[in-house]
Design a protein around this motif. Structure first.
Motif, PDB file in Angstrom:
ATOM      1  N   GLU A  31       2.580   0.970 -10.664  1.00 13.82           N
ATOM      2  CA  GLU A  31       1.639   1.876 -11.142  1.00 13.82           C
ATOM      3  C   GLU A  31       0.263   1.927 -10.545  1.00 13.82           C
ATOM      4  OE1 GLU A  31       0.900   4.272 -13.477  1.00 13.82           O
ATOM      5  OE2 GLU A  31       3.169   4.457 -13.192  1.00 13.82           O
ATOM      6  N   ALA A  32      -0.034   0.632  -9.889  1.00 14.33           N
ATOM      7  CA  ALA A  32      -1.284   0.565  -9.177  1.00 14.33           C
ATOM      8  C   ALA A  32      -1.027  -0.684  -8.115  1.00 14.33           C
ATOM      9  CB  ALA A  32      -2.485   0.089 -10.043  1.00 14.33           C
ATOM     10  N   ILE A  33      -1.717  -0.681  -7.129  1.00 15.12           N
ATOM     11  CA  ILE A  33      -1.715  -1.703  -6.001  1.00 15.12           C
ATOM     12  C   ILE A  33      -2.659  -2.647  -6.035  1.00 15.12           C
ATOM     13  CG2 ILE A  33      -1.530  -1.995  -3.550  1.00 15.12           C
ATOM     14  CD1 ILE A  33      -0.060   0.676  -3.140  1.00 15.12           C
ATOM     15  N   THR A  34      -1.990  -3.916  -6.199  1.00 16.78           N
ATOM     16  CA  THR A  34      -3.107  -4.751  -6.502  1.00 16.78           C
ATOM     17  C   THR A  34      -3.127  -5.795  -5.117  1.00 16.78           C
ATOM     18  OG1 THR A  34      -2.756  -5.150  -8.711  1.00 16.78           O
ATOM     19  CG2 THR A  34      -3.895  -6.987  -7.869  1.00 16.78           C
ATOM     20  N   CYS A  35      -4.384  -6.155  -4.579  1.00 18.52           N
ATOM     21  CA  CYS A  35      -4.656  -6.772  -3.381  1.00 18.52           C
ATOM     22  C   CYS A  35      -4.340  -8.281  -3.675  1.00 18.52           C
ATOM     23  CB  CYS A  35      -6.054  -6.541  -2.794  1.00 18.52           C
ATOM     24  SG  CYS A  35      -6.270  -7.578  -1.404  1.00 18.52           S
ATOM     25  N   PRO A  36      -3.409  -8.997  -3.072  1.00 12.78           N
ATOM     26  CA  PRO A  36      -3.326 -10.276  -3.150  1.00 12.78           C
ATOM     27  C   PRO A  36      -4.343 -11.446  -2.962  1.00 12.78           C
ATOM     28  CG  PRO A  36      -1.914  -9.717  -1.091  1.00 12.78           C
ATOM     29  CD  PRO A  36      -2.742  -8.445  -1.565  1.00 12.78           C
ATOM     30  N   TYR A  37      -5.489 -10.768  -2.287  1.00 13.86           N
ATOM     31  CA  TYR A  37      -6.506 -11.688  -1.981  1.00 13.86           C
ATOM     32  C   TYR A  37      -7.580 -11.823  -3.007  1.00 13.86           C
ATOM     33  CZ  TYR A  37      -9.512 -14.013   1.541  1.00 13.86           C
ATOM     34  OH  TYR A  37     -10.289 -14.944   2.163  1.00 13.86           O
ATOM     35  N   HIS A  38      -8.343 -10.891  -3.339  1.00 12.89           N
ATOM     36  CA  HIS A  38      -9.173 -10.994  -4.760  1.00 12.89           C
ATOM     37  C   HIS A  38      -9.013 -10.165  -5.574  1.00 12.89           C
ATOM     38  CE1 HIS A  38     -11.206 -11.515  -0.523  1.00 12.89           C
ATOM     39  NE2 HIS A  38     -11.666 -12.681  -1.047  1.00 12.89           N
ATOM     40  N   GLY A  39      -7.735  -9.464  -5.736  1.00 11.38           N
ATOM     41  CA  GLY A  39      -7.114  -8.993  -6.996  1.00 11.38           C
ATOM     42  C   GLY A  39      -7.804  -7.496  -7.249  1.00 11.38           C
ATOM     43  N   TRP A  40      -8.365  -6.953  -6.172  1.00 13.66           N
ATOM     44  CA  TRP A  40      -8.754  -5.445  -6.529  1.00 13.66           C
ATOM     45  C   TRP A  40      -7.397  -4.765  -6.610  1.00 13.66           C
ATOM     46  CZ3 TRP A  40     -13.222  -3.216  -3.290  1.00 13.66           C
ATOM     47  CH2 TRP A  40     -14.687  -4.163  -3.214  1.00 13.66           C
TER      48      TRP A  40
END
Ligand code: FES
Length: 446
Positions: free
Chosen positions: A104-113
């Protein structure tokens, strides 16, 4: 010449007068400087195939195409369209996803954006801590142009690239009769090869090698040079159209079952009704067209509906400049592609997607590059190392395997002081034409 080639003004792909004569030197296959020029002048400007539209049917389904050191996400939107974004987080640049999936959304694995399907930032930790103001709803992933043709998802990194259908011209018109988006991918490989990517385009731009490298082919695809049509177009695309009938000059020994007999029998034609081998090849091929035209509907060959008489019995083997080849066979659609290794110009990745048109009532298909396969979409890509053939034993003896067996020898030969330029027959005109169009891109003439 059939109506297709007449309408779209093909250049004669067997006429060296259409060439400048640019040499095909060995350094093009191993020089890092040349590979850098290809990135700058070609790869960052052309349209690339990210995958099949059928892979991403639902909103949130996305493809990841990693090309050399770049990576792109093509994601299905709520309205059914597809948008492409660089796979690079706008926070600090992290590559966010490694493989095609659905989210549904792409979450960046580094800081969670968290980035929405539309590329807009939905969540950033401590949004109040940004002196620029909370980036949510304001910041977006960097977008690329994206389009579809033939059931393939395409994108380009060049905002100024010509529209996809212009870039592909005249393929969309030539192949409008094929229901390409219905083809089912029944075998899907990505194979690491120890050769420059151009070996693959060179190889698919000529059939001169077939008698030597693929002795199983002439009995059912006519390899006589004078019966083929060799065509090429100004953008660098080209094709060789060969009748799918036995070559008259390649007879099998007496007593050996002939593969064309089985093809005729499949369409209720009695091979013994022909007075001679020549008659079976030539009249049988005409009878095959008539039989397919008569029987396609009751046999469930629904993909023949709009195909013309050439398309239901012939083999237009088609190179789309610079690195995609599609064989538009009556019942198969074979997609071949080579992509350069990110570091080493003496390596590439070779993609083989064997697709088949569904036939009503049939649960398996004959894929001419991968053998008999269940007629259903394969879920995942097989990543293999060719490794002298040991990496893909199940394809041993197949046409494409035989091509790959030649790759390392060609790559080695490019380093020899004994090689200066190719010495080509007229039927290999398209090989040099490919390099000349490539030079045009690298030298800013395109
Ligand atoms: Fe993506 Fe920080 S780099 S959230």
């Amino acid at each position: 010449m059939n109506e297709n080639s007449a309408s779209f003004a093909a250049l004669d792909g067997r006429d060296p007068a259409n060439l400048r004569g640019d040499p095909i030197t060995g350094d093009r296959y191993y020089s890092k400087e040349f590979a850098q020029k290809e990135w700058d002048g070609l790869w960052s400007r052309i349209w690339h195939v990210a995958g099949r539209t059928a892979e991403i049917p639902e909103p949130g389904d996305f493809l990841v195409h990693t090309f050399m050191k770049e990576s792109v996400i093509c994601i299905r939107q709520d309205d059914g369209s597809i948008r492409a974004f660089y796979n690079s987080c706008r926070h600090r640049g992290m590559r966010m996803v490694a493989e095609s999936s659905s989210l549904e959304a792409i979450t960046c694995p580094y800081h969670g954006w968290k980035w929405g399907k539309d590329g807009v930032l939905q969540f950033a930790q401590d949004g109040h801590d940004f002196p620029q103001g909370d980036p949510c709803g304001k910041l977006s992933l960097k977008e690329l142009r994206c389009d579809t043709w033939g059931g393939f998802v395409w994108y380009t990194m060049d905002p100024k690239a010509e529209p996809l259908l212009d870039y592909l011209d005249p393929m969309p018109q030539l192949y409008k009769n094929y229901p390409m988006d219905t083809a089912v991918r029944v075998a899907w490989y990505r194979i690491a090869l120890n050769a420059n990517w151009k070996f693959v385009t060179d190889n698919f731009s000529e059939s001169y090698h077939t008698r030597t490298a693929h002795p199983q082919v002439p009995p059912w695809i006519d390899q006589d040079v004078d019966t083929a049509r060799h065509e090429m177009w100004p953008r660098g695309h080209g094709r060789t159209v060969q009748p799918m009938r036995p070559s008259l000059s390649d007879r099998l020994p007496e007593g050996v079952p002939h593969p064309f007999e089985a093809i005729l029998q499949q369409w209720d034609i009695d091979p013994s009704s022909y007075a001679s081998y020549e008659d079976m090849a030539m009249q049988g091929w005409l009878d095959l067209k008539a039989a397919k035209r008569r029987l396609w509907q009751e046999r469930g060959y629904v993909h023949y509906k709009d195909m013309d008489d050439e398309q239901i019995t012939d083999s237009p083997h088609t190179v789309i400049f610079p690195n995609v080849t599609i064989s538009f066979l009556p019942d198969n659609l074979i997609f071949f592609r080579s992509e350069p290794h990110p570091e080493d110009p003496e390596k590439c990745f070779f993609d083989l997607w064997c697709m088949a048109f569904p036939v009503e009532g049939q649960e398996t298909c004959q894929s001419i590059m991968a053998g008999e396969k269940p007629l259903r979409e394969v879920e995942t890509c097989e990543h293999r190392d060719f490794d002298g053939g040991r990496g893909i034993p199940e394809l041993a003896g197949q046409i494409v395997y035989q091509d790959m067996e030649l790759a390392e020898g060609m790559q080695a030969g490019m380093h020899s002081k004994g090689y200066e330029d190719a010495y080509l027959p007229a039927q290999e005109t398209r090989v040099r034409f490919f390099h000349e169009v490539l030079n045009d891109w690298l030298e800013g003439r395109r």
